[in-house]
Design a protein around this motif. Structure first.
Motif, short mmCIF file in Angstrom:
data_model
loop_
_atom_site.label_atom_id
_atom_site.label_comp_id
_atom_site.label_asym_id
_atom_site.label_seq_id
_atom_site.Cartn_x
_atom_site.Cartn_y
_atom_site.Cartn_z
N ARG A 144 0.84 -1.21 0.00
CA ARG A 144 0.00 0.00 0.00
C ARG A 144 0.87 1.26 0.00
NH1 ARG A 144 -5.15 0.60 2.31
NH2 ARG A 144 -5.41 -1.62 1.74
N ALA A 145 0.48 2.27 -0.75
CA ALA A 145 1.16 3.57 -0.70
C ALA A 145 0.87 4.23 0.64
CB ALA A 145 0.68 4.45 -1.84
N VAL A 146 1.87 4.88 1.23
CA VAL A 146 1.65 5.47 2.55
C VAL A 146 0.62 6.60 2.49
CG1 VAL A 146 3.91 4.81 3.44
CG2 VAL A 146 3.65 7.01 2.28
N SER A 147 0.46 7.21 1.31
CA SER A 147 -0.54 8.27 1.17
C SER A 147 -1.96 7.75 1.29
CB SER A 147 -0.36 8.98 -0.18
OG SER A 147 -0.54 8.06 -1.25
N GLU A 148 -2.14 6.44 1.16
CA GLU A 148 -3.47 5.84 1.24
C GLU A 148 -3.81 5.38 2.65
OE1 GLU A 148 -3.31 2.66 -1.54
OE2 GLU A 148 -3.21 3.96 -3.29
N LEU A 149 -2.91 5.59 3.61
CA LEU A 149 -3.12 5.12 4.96
C LEU A 149 -3.77 6.19 5.83
CD1 LEU A 149 0.34 3.41 5.63
CD2 LEU A 149 -1.75 2.34 4.78
N SER A 150 -4.47 5.77 6.86
CA SER A 150 -4.98 6.69 7.86
C SER A 150 -3.83 7.16 8.76
CB SER A 150 -6.04 6.00 8.72
OG SER A 150 -5.44 4.98 9.51
N GLY A 151 -4.09 8.18 9.57
CA GLY A 151 -3.06 8.66 10.48
C GLY A 151 -2.57 7.60 11.44
N GLY A 152 -3.49 6.82 11.99
CA GLY A 152 -3.09 5.75 12.90
C GLY A 152 -2.27 4.68 12.21
N SER A 177 0.31 12.64 19.12
CA SER A 177 -0.36 13.92 19.36
C SER A 177 -1.15 14.43 18.17
CB SER A 177 0.65 14.97 19.80
OG SER A 177 1.61 15.20 18.80
N SER A 178 -0.84 13.94 16.95
CA SER A 178 -1.56 14.41 15.77
C SER A 178 -2.86 13.65 15.52
CB SER A 178 -0.67 14.30 14.53
OG SER A 178 -0.34 12.95 14.27
N LEU A 179 -3.16 12.66 16.36
CA LEU A 179 -4.34 11.82 16.17
C LEU A 179 -5.49 12.31 17.03
CD1 LEU A 179 -2.51 8.37 16.35
CD2 LEU A 179 -2.97 9.76 14.31
N ASP A 180 -6.72 11.92 16.66
CA ASP A 180 -7.86 12.31 17.48
C ASP A 180 -7.84 11.53 18.79
OD1 ASP A 180 -9.68 9.85 17.37
OD2 ASP A 180 -9.43 10.26 15.25
N ALA A 181 -8.60 12.02 19.77
CA ALA A 181 -8.50 11.51 21.14
C ALA A 181 -8.81 10.02 21.24
CB ALA A 181 -9.43 12.31 22.05
N ASP A 182 -9.87 9.55 20.58
CA ASP A 182 -10.24 8.14 20.67
C ASP A 182 -9.16 7.25 20.08
OD1 ASP A 182 -12.59 8.75 21.93
OD2 ASP A 182 -13.81 8.63 20.12
N THR A 185 -6.04 7.11 22.29
CA THR A 185 -6.18 6.22 23.44
C THR A 185 -5.98 4.76 23.04
OG1 THR A 185 -7.72 7.74 24.53
CG2 THR A 185 -7.77 5.44 25.25
N ARG A 186 -6.59 4.35 21.93
CA ARG A 186 -6.47 2.95 21.49
C ARG A 186 -5.04 2.64 21.07
NH1 ARG A 186 -11.08 4.32 18.54
NH2 ARG A 186 -9.97 4.04 16.56
N LEU A 187 -4.43 3.55 20.32
CA LEU A 187 -3.10 3.28 19.79
C LEU A 187 -2.05 3.31 20.89
CD1 LEU A 187 -1.66 2.55 17.25
CD2 LEU A 187 -1.41 4.97 16.69
N ALA A 188 -2.26 4.14 21.92
CA ALA A 188 -1.31 4.17 23.05
C ALA A 188 -1.20 2.80 23.69
CB ALA A 188 -1.76 5.21 24.08
N LYS A 189 -2.32 2.13 23.87
CA LYS A 189 -2.31 0.79 24.47
C LYS A 189 -1.66 -0.22 23.53
CE LYS A 189 -6.40 1.74 27.27
NZ LYS A 189 -7.82 1.41 27.52
#
Length: 228
Positions: A144-152, A177-182, A185-189
């Motif tokens: 996949r091209a990185v431009s096609e990925l979501s921020g997470g 820090s550039s991701l939305d709050a929800d 939280t998920r990605l931190a874990k």
């Protein structure tokens, strides 16, 4: 997870040791961003530096990985002084806030970039990339091209790329820090679980107490260039 000062981890052998580190930026007057900080990160431990913008935590992280030159003090790994060792010889990985992926390379080639530069064979690189895609939850997305990925997803690729060369310490500079709050939280874990499964020591910089608590074994608070 515990909060504490640098003295709390003197009992832990090996790993990262920072002693009396000072970082001063030239100017009129000069700016002392880091003021005599000492800390340790034990093998397989994640330590968070928590504080507001401008408190010196990113300057401290930069001096640890070698992209910022300290004015005085030492950075060592397993008691080997690395203070003046070039970045590429420290075997430390770095994950930035925006990931800083190579836009012209697909996911797999981004992850395999470090091992390719180190002369790892194509077969071994492919195996490592496949392993890391599974670890970070991106199976099947190597082409996949990185431009096609979501921020997470991009931050997962950045983490996998940093882990590809098997670093002994991973430095994370406000990685979520550039991701939305929800999502943050998920990605931190998820990142916490990945680091612990890989047995990698990590030094995390963040201004978010919840992120520090979710990801780190210990949290050190910073203010005005010092540990509080």
């Amino acid at each position: 997870m515990t909060y504490g000062r640098a003295s709390d981890d003197e009992r832990m052998p090996g790993g990262l040791t920072v002693t009396d580190l000072v970082v001063t930026y030239p100017g009129k007057p000069p700016v002392e961003a880091v003021r005599g900080v000492s800390l340790r990160v034990g093998p397989g431990e994640t330590v968070a530096l928590l504080g507001p913008s401008g408190c010196g935590k990113s300057s401290l992280l930069g001096a640890v990985v070698g992209i910022v030159e300290p004015t005085s003090g030492t950075v060592a790994w397993n008691d080997q002084d690395l203070t003046w060792t070039p970045v590429h010889r420290r075997r430390f990985g770095l994950v930035f806030q925006d990931g800083q992926l190579f836009p012209h390379l697909d996911v797999a080639r981004n992850i395999g970039f470090g091992p390719r530069m180190a002369g790892v064979s194509a077969e071994a690189r492919a195996a490592r990339v496949t392993e890391l895609l599974e670890i970070v939850g991106l199976e099947g997305l190597g082409g996949r091209a990185v431009s096609e990925l979501s921020g997470g997803q991009r931050q997962r690729v950045a983490l996998a790329r940093s882990l590809a060369a098997r670093p002994r310490l991973l430095a994370l500079d406000e990685p979520l820090s550039s991701l939305d709050a929800d999502l943050r939280t998920r990605l931190a874990k998820d990142v916490r679980d990945i680091l612990r499964s890989q047995g990698v020591s990590a030094l995390l910089v963040t201004h978010d107490p919840a992120e520090a608590e979710a990801m780190a074994h210990r949290v050190l608070r910073m203010g005005d260039g010092r540990l509080l």
